[in-house]
Scaffold this motif. Structure first.
Motif, PDB file in Angstrom:
ATOM      1  N   ILE A 110       0.842  -1.210   0.000  1.00 35.19           N
ATOM      2  CA  ILE A 110       0.000   0.000   0.000  1.00 35.19           C
ATOM      3  C   ILE A 110       0.871   1.252   0.000  1.00 35.19           C
ATOM      4  O   ILE A 110       0.596   2.226  -0.714  1.00 35.19           O
ATOM      5  CB  ILE A 110      -0.949  -0.019   1.219  1.00 35.19           C
ATOM      6  CG1 ILE A 110      -1.982  -1.136   1.056  1.00 35.19           C
ATOM      7  CG2 ILE A 110      -1.648   1.328   1.367  1.00 35.19           C
ATOM      8  CD1 ILE A 110      -2.867  -1.325   2.268  1.00 35.19           C
ATOM      9  N   GLU A 111       1.946   1.229   0.804  1.00 34.56           N
ATOM     10  CA  GLU A 111       2.863   2.367   0.817  1.00 34.56           C
ATOM     11  C   GLU A 111       3.484   2.600  -0.558  1.00 34.56           C
ATOM     12  O   GLU A 111       3.616   3.728  -1.013  1.00 34.56           O
ATOM     13  CB  GLU A 111       3.970   2.142   1.846  1.00 34.56           C
ATOM     14  CG  GLU A 111       3.570   2.453   3.258  1.00 34.56           C
ATOM     15  CD  GLU A 111       4.763   2.428   4.192  1.00 34.56           C
ATOM     16  OE1 GLU A 111       5.883   2.086   3.709  1.00 34.56           O
ATOM     17  OE2 GLU A 111       4.602   2.744   5.373  1.00 34.56           O
ATOM     18  N   GLN A 112       3.864   1.506  -1.195  1.00 28.65           N
ATOM     19  CA  GLN A 112       4.448   1.639  -2.530  1.00 28.65           C
ATOM     20  C   GLN A 112       3.436   2.227  -3.512  1.00 28.65           C
ATOM     21  O   GLN A 112       3.768   3.086  -4.326  1.00 28.65           O
ATOM     22  CB  GLN A 112       4.936   0.273  -3.023  1.00 28.65           C
ATOM     23  CG  GLN A 112       5.636   0.341  -4.378  1.00 28.65           C
ATOM     24  CD  GLN A 112       6.104  -1.029  -4.838  1.00 28.65           C
ATOM     25  OE1 GLN A 112       5.626  -2.054  -4.349  1.00 28.65           O
ATOM     26  NE2 GLN A 112       7.045  -1.044  -5.759  1.00 28.65           N
ATOM     27  N   GLN A 113       2.185   1.754  -3.422  1.00 25.99           N
ATOM     28  CA  GLN A 113       1.144   2.292  -4.290  1.00 25.99           C
ATOM     29  C   GLN A 113       0.915   3.776  -4.015  1.00 25.99           C
ATOM     30  O   GLN A 113       0.726   4.564  -4.942  1.00 25.99           O
ATOM     31  CB  GLN A 113      -0.150   1.504  -4.097  1.00 25.99           C
ATOM     32  CG  GLN A 113      -0.088   0.078  -4.631  1.00 25.99           C
ATOM     33  CD  GLN A 113      -1.326  -0.719  -4.277  1.00 25.99           C
ATOM     34  OE1 GLN A 113      -2.217  -0.230  -3.582  1.00 25.99           O
ATOM     35  NE2 GLN A 113      -1.380  -1.959  -4.741  1.00 25.99           N
ATOM     36  N   LEU A 114       0.938   4.147  -2.717  1.00 22.93           N
ATOM     37  CA  LEU A 114       0.769   5.548  -2.366  1.00 22.93           C
ATOM     38  C   LEU A 114       1.921   6.395  -2.903  1.00 22.93           C
ATOM     39  O   LEU A 114       1.723   7.513  -3.397  1.00 22.93           O
ATOM     40  CB  LEU A 114       0.659   5.709  -0.849  1.00 22.93           C
ATOM     41  CG  LEU A 114      -0.647   5.223  -0.221  1.00 22.93           C
ATOM     42  CD1 LEU A 114      -0.574   5.318   1.296  1.00 22.93           C
ATOM     43  CD2 LEU A 114      -1.822   6.056  -0.729  1.00 22.93           C
ATOM     44  N   SER A 128       1.437   6.687  -6.554  1.00 23.55           N
ATOM     45  CA  SER A 128       0.331   7.603  -6.815  1.00 23.55           C
ATOM     46  C   SER A 128       0.749   9.049  -6.544  1.00 23.55           C
ATOM     47  O   SER A 128       0.461   9.964  -7.327  1.00 23.55           O
ATOM     48  CB  SER A 128      -0.868   7.235  -5.949  1.00 23.55           C
ATOM     49  OG  SER A 128      -1.937   8.118  -6.167  1.00 23.55           O
ATOM     50  N   GLU A 129       1.449   9.247  -5.422  1.00 19.52           N
ATOM     51  CA  GLU A 129       1.920  10.584  -5.098  1.00 19.52           C
ATOM     52  C   GLU A 129       2.883  11.099  -6.157  1.00 19.52           C
ATOM     53  O   GLU A 129       2.831  12.268  -6.551  1.00 19.52           O
ATOM     54  CB  GLU A 129       2.603  10.577  -3.726  1.00 19.52           C
ATOM     55  CG  GLU A 129       3.085  11.945  -3.281  1.00 19.52           C
ATOM     56  CD  GLU A 129       3.789  11.901  -1.933  1.00 19.52           C
ATOM     57  OE1 GLU A 129       4.254  12.949  -1.476  1.00 19.52           O
ATOM     58  OE2 GLU A 129       3.864  10.802  -1.341  1.00 19.52           O
ATOM     59  N   GLN A 130       3.762  10.211  -6.637  1.00 17.72           N
ATOM     60  CA  GLN A 130       4.703  10.610  -7.675  1.00 17.72           C
ATOM     61  C   GLN A 130       3.974  10.994  -8.956  1.00 17.72           C
ATOM     62  O   GLN A 130       4.317  11.982  -9.614  1.00 17.72           O
ATOM     63  CB  GLN A 130       5.693   9.459  -7.949  1.00 17.72           C
ATOM     64  CG  GLN A 130       6.740   9.771  -9.010  1.00 17.72           C
ATOM     65  CD  GLN A 130       7.660  10.897  -8.595  1.00 17.72           C
ATOM     66  OE1 GLN A 130       7.879  11.138  -7.409  1.00 17.72           O
ATOM     67  NE2 GLN A 130       8.187  11.627  -9.577  1.00 17.72           N
ATOM     68  N   ARG A 131       2.958  10.177  -9.294  1.00 19.79           N
ATOM     69  CA  ARG A 131       2.190  10.505 -10.508  1.00 19.79           C
ATOM     70  C   ARG A 131       1.485  11.851 -10.360  1.00 19.79           C
ATOM     71  O   ARG A 131       1.515  12.680 -11.273  1.00 19.79           O
ATOM     72  CB  ARG A 131       1.166   9.397 -10.783  1.00 19.79           C
ATOM     73  CG  ARG A 131       1.767   8.134 -11.371  1.00 19.79           C
ATOM     74  CD  ARG A 131       0.688   7.248 -11.972  1.00 19.79           C
ATOM     75  NE  ARG A 131      -0.305   6.834 -10.974  1.00 19.79           N
ATOM     76  CZ  ARG A 131      -0.198   5.723 -10.260  1.00 19.79           C
ATOM     77  NH1 ARG A 131       0.851   4.922 -10.418  1.00 19.79           N
ATOM     78  NH2 ARG A 131      -1.134   5.406  -9.387  1.00 19.79           N
ATOM     79  N   PHE A 132       0.861  12.060  -9.201  1.00 25.65           N
ATOM     80  CA  PHE A 132       0.174  13.329  -8.997  1.00 25.65           C
ATOM     81  C   PHE A 132       1.152  14.500  -8.927  1.00 25.65           C
ATOM     82  O   PHE A 132       0.847  15.600  -9.389  1.00 25.65           O
ATOM     83  CB  PHE A 132      -0.677  13.275  -7.722  1.00 25.65           C
ATOM     84  CG  PHE A 132      -1.980  12.561  -7.905  1.00 25.65           C
ATOM     85  CD1 PHE A 132      -2.952  13.064  -8.765  1.00 25.65           C
ATOM     86  CD2 PHE A 132      -2.243  11.378  -7.233  1.00 25.65           C
ATOM     87  CE1 PHE A 132      -4.157  12.404  -8.934  1.00 25.65           C
ATOM     88  CE2 PHE A 132      -3.444  10.708  -7.402  1.00 25.65           C
ATOM     89  CZ  PHE A 132      -4.403  11.224  -8.261  1.00 25.65           C
ATOM     90  N   ARG A 133       2.336  14.254  -8.344  1.00 25.49           N
ATOM     91  CA  ARG A 133       3.344  15.307  -8.299  1.00 25.49           C
ATOM     92  C   ARG A 133       3.801  15.670  -9.706  1.00 25.49           C
ATOM     93  O   ARG A 133       3.990  16.843 -10.029  1.00 25.49           O
ATOM     94  CB  ARG A 133       4.523  14.862  -7.436  1.00 25.49           C
ATOM     95  CG  ARG A 133       5.564  15.962  -7.224  1.00 25.49           C
ATOM     96  CD  ARG A 133       6.665  15.464  -6.304  1.00 25.49           C
ATOM     97  NE  ARG A 133       6.136  15.136  -4.994  1.00 25.49           N
ATOM     98  CZ  ARG A 133       5.908  16.043  -4.048  1.00 25.49           C
ATOM     99  NH1 ARG A 133       6.169  17.317  -4.262  1.00 25.49           N
ATOM    100  NH2 ARG A 133       5.448  15.668  -2.870  1.00 25.49           N
TER     101      ARG A 133
END
Length: 621
Positions: free
Chosen positions: A158-162, A165-170
């Motif tokens: 889940i942390e990796q997915q977050l 996801s955070e990297q994609r949104f960034r």
């Protein structure tokens, strides 16, 4: 208590204590190490299933007292394959016989790692070269830590997915074509993406020290827009699409943005986005300028001018046109002096038409026709709200004349306070609108005209000396009509061709006696007066030839029909001087008013004063 129970409790205690402070990868390594040490088994690992669950990828692998990194193998043909099916697998002996690829392995214990939905993520396993007899309590402890490992593995995923996801949104935030800014309620920037940095002229290092309101210029219009935008945010109303004017941080250039902002649920921060519409605003400004130029030129077309071209071939006129031709090819400032009605505006048009700026507009300002309080606004324009009555932004004549020529007629009428600003514009080639703070660069040629003696005005402290010399780079003087009497026949024919079709009469010309009378007249009103007399004569004409009697020439005392035609200009000046002196004495040297000398001579007071200075006529003490 069964000794084996005590031993299993020791294993449980050792593993719990060994993994209590660890998470993530550290937990996985601590788990397999402590399990191996506590159980006396030589090898252990915790792994996840990868590549569509066809391979085993170890998260921690302990063997013979040390960790091995990057352990990975194919799943088929191994004891791990049975774990993938969801089974608790224990092979006390004979592993190498059942699984030929596992040579040297005698025993194996494996348990699946499941997430909350029951999906198998991987497995926890121990294996040894020796037999591993069944021990129920050990298996129970093993299952407990398998559940703990499954929870940790699920958390890691889940942390990796977050993170992904955070990297994609960034990346989306930073690379978005729309500018995004995260700021507090005091407009201090907390975060800004690449588009915002590019539009605002900021660097990454400057973000944390920048306040949004510091980029808004101090003009009344810009500040009013900002206050309206903030009011909409505070009220919670829609602030979509507000147009704001800003100044770039790096070079101070103006930039216009369309702005959206909303307070986050905590009420402590603003989420703002905007797009750059500078090109659109500049295009609209240029369009407004072109429309204003078009309206001005349309008004000029409708207006009456003395001539559509310069008419005459007298020596005085030829000399003037020769000077016009020479100065037209430069950008030098020209000061045109002469009596009223001598065609100063026509000379300015001739200079512009022969210059390299002829494709751009010639903008005219009659300084004598404007109230002194409005001259500055007329020349430089004003911002909305700059003064009472300024309900919208106005483009001044300097902006309208960009790339072309500005003709300031009656420049001697400009107030002293505006003269200072005009001098600055000519020197620095930039100006500011009334109420504005942004310098506007300009490329305008300035031509001025006056019927005043500006040097005398300088001496009287009515005109700035430094401005006079800035304007008087190339002086021109338009000759009065009495100094070009030989041009009167040509001018009369031209005016007949101008007015007769409009009035609806066919006129062949001026009678001989009338022409002699016209050439002997002093023409205090110059060409403008000749134009009026010709038009009046056409209206009164009963035949194809104009007859102009002495009664049609105002101020018959100025008729010099008794002067022989061969008398030169010097003698004419002497006669004029004597006549003016007589009239001044009769009026007791009163120039203006119903009984003044100007009224008796049928000329303007300014024209009479000009003639007095030229002829050196002074009131005796």
């Amino acid at each position: 208590m069964d000794p084996s129970d005590s031993n299993d409790f020791s294993i449980l205690k050792a593993v719990v204590e060994g993994t209590a402070q660890a998470t993530g990868g550290d937990f996985m390594r601590s788990l397999v190490r402590n399990l191996c040490l506590a159980t006396g088994v030589a090898n252990g690992f915790v792994a996840e299933f990868a590549e569509a669950k066809t391979r085993v990828r170890c998260l921690a692998f302990w063997t013979d007292g040390e960790f091995l990194d990057d352990q990975e193998w194919d799943l088929p043909g191994t004891p791990c394959e049975d774990v993938l099916r969801g089974n608790f697998c224990h092979y006390p002996t004979g592993v190498s016989q059942m699984f030929p690829h596992e040579q040297g392995v005698e025993s194996y214990l494996g348990v699946p790692l499941r997430d909350g939905a029951g999906e198998i993520l991987g497995h926890l396993a121990l294996f040894d070269r020796q037999a591993m007899p069944e021990r129920d309590n050990l298996f129970y402890v093993f299952k407990i830590f398998a559940a703990r490992a499954a929870a940790e593995l699920n958390r890691l995923r889940i942390e990796q997915q977050l993170r992904l996801s955070e990297q994609r949104f960034r990346e989306l935030f930073d690379e978005a074509p729309i500018a995004y800014v995260h700021e507090d309620v005091e407009t201090r920037f907390l975060q800004a993406n690449q588009a915002a940095l590019r539009i605002l002229g900021l660097t990454r290092e400057q973000v944390s020290t920048t306040r949004g309101i510091s980029l808004v210029p101090e003009t009344p219009e810009a500040q009013a827009r900002l206050q309206q935008a903030f009011a909409s945010v505070e009220k919670g109303t829609d602030s979509a699409g507000v147009v704001l004017e800003l100044r770039r941080k790096d070079d101070g250039r103006p930039v216009w943005i369309r702005w959206w902002s909303k307070t986050d649920p905590s009420g402590c921060f603003l989420r703002t986005m905007f797009i750059d519409i500078t090109a659109q605003v500049l295009m609209e400004q240029e369009q407004a300028k072109l429309e204003a130029q078009n309206r001005y030129l349309q008004e000029e077309i409708k207006a009456e001018h003395n001539f559509e071209e310069i008419v005459g071939r007298s020596p005085a006129l030829r000399s003037l046109l020769h000077q016009v031709q020479r100065v037209a090819q430069t950008d030098a400032s020209v000061l045109i002096q002469g009596e009223s009605g001598t065609g100063k505006e026509l000379v300015a048009r001739a200079i512009h038409s022969a210059s390299k700026r002829k494709q751009r507009p010639l903008i005219k300002v009659n300084c004598a026709a404007l109230p002194s309080s409005l001259i500055e606004s007329e020349l430089f324009g004003h911002e909305k709200g700059a003064f009472t009555g300024a309900i919208s932004k106005r483009i001044g004549r300097f902006e309208l004349a960009e790339g072309g020529t500005l003709f300031l007629d009656e420049v001697g009428e400009i107030p002293l306070d505006v003269q200072v600003k005009l001098l600055r514009v000519i020197q620095e080639r930039e100006f500011e609108r009334v109420g504005g703070q942004t310098p506007i660069k300009m490329d305008v040629r300035v031509i001025t005209a006056t019927n005043r003696d500006l040097l005398q005005e300088v001496a009287n402290k009515n005109f700035r000396e430094d401005l006079f010399y800035r304007l008087n780079v190339f002086p021109l003087t338009t000759p009065p009509l009495r100094e070009r009497l030989e041009d009167i026949p040509l001018l009369a024919d031209f005016l007949i061709g101008k007015f007769a079709p409009k009035i609806g009469k066919k006129i062949n010309g001026v009678g001989a006696e009338s022409m002699r009378r016209l050439q002997n007249y002093r023409w205090p009103g110059n060409i403008r007066e000749l134009e009026n007399i010709i038009e009046r004569a056409i209206i009164l004409a009963d035949g194809p030839w104009l007859e102009i009697g002495a009664e049609q020439l105002p101020g018959s005392a100025t008729d010099i029909s008794t002067v022989p035609p061969q008398i030169g200009d010097a003698s004419l000046d002497a006669v004029a001087r004597e006549h003016i002196l007589q009239v001044l004495e009769q009026s007791r040297w009163v120039i203006e008013g119903p009984q003044g000398a100007a009224q008796r001579l049928q000329v303007k007071p300014s024209t009479l004063r000009y003639r007095m200075r030229k002829l050196d006529i002074r009131k005796p003490r």
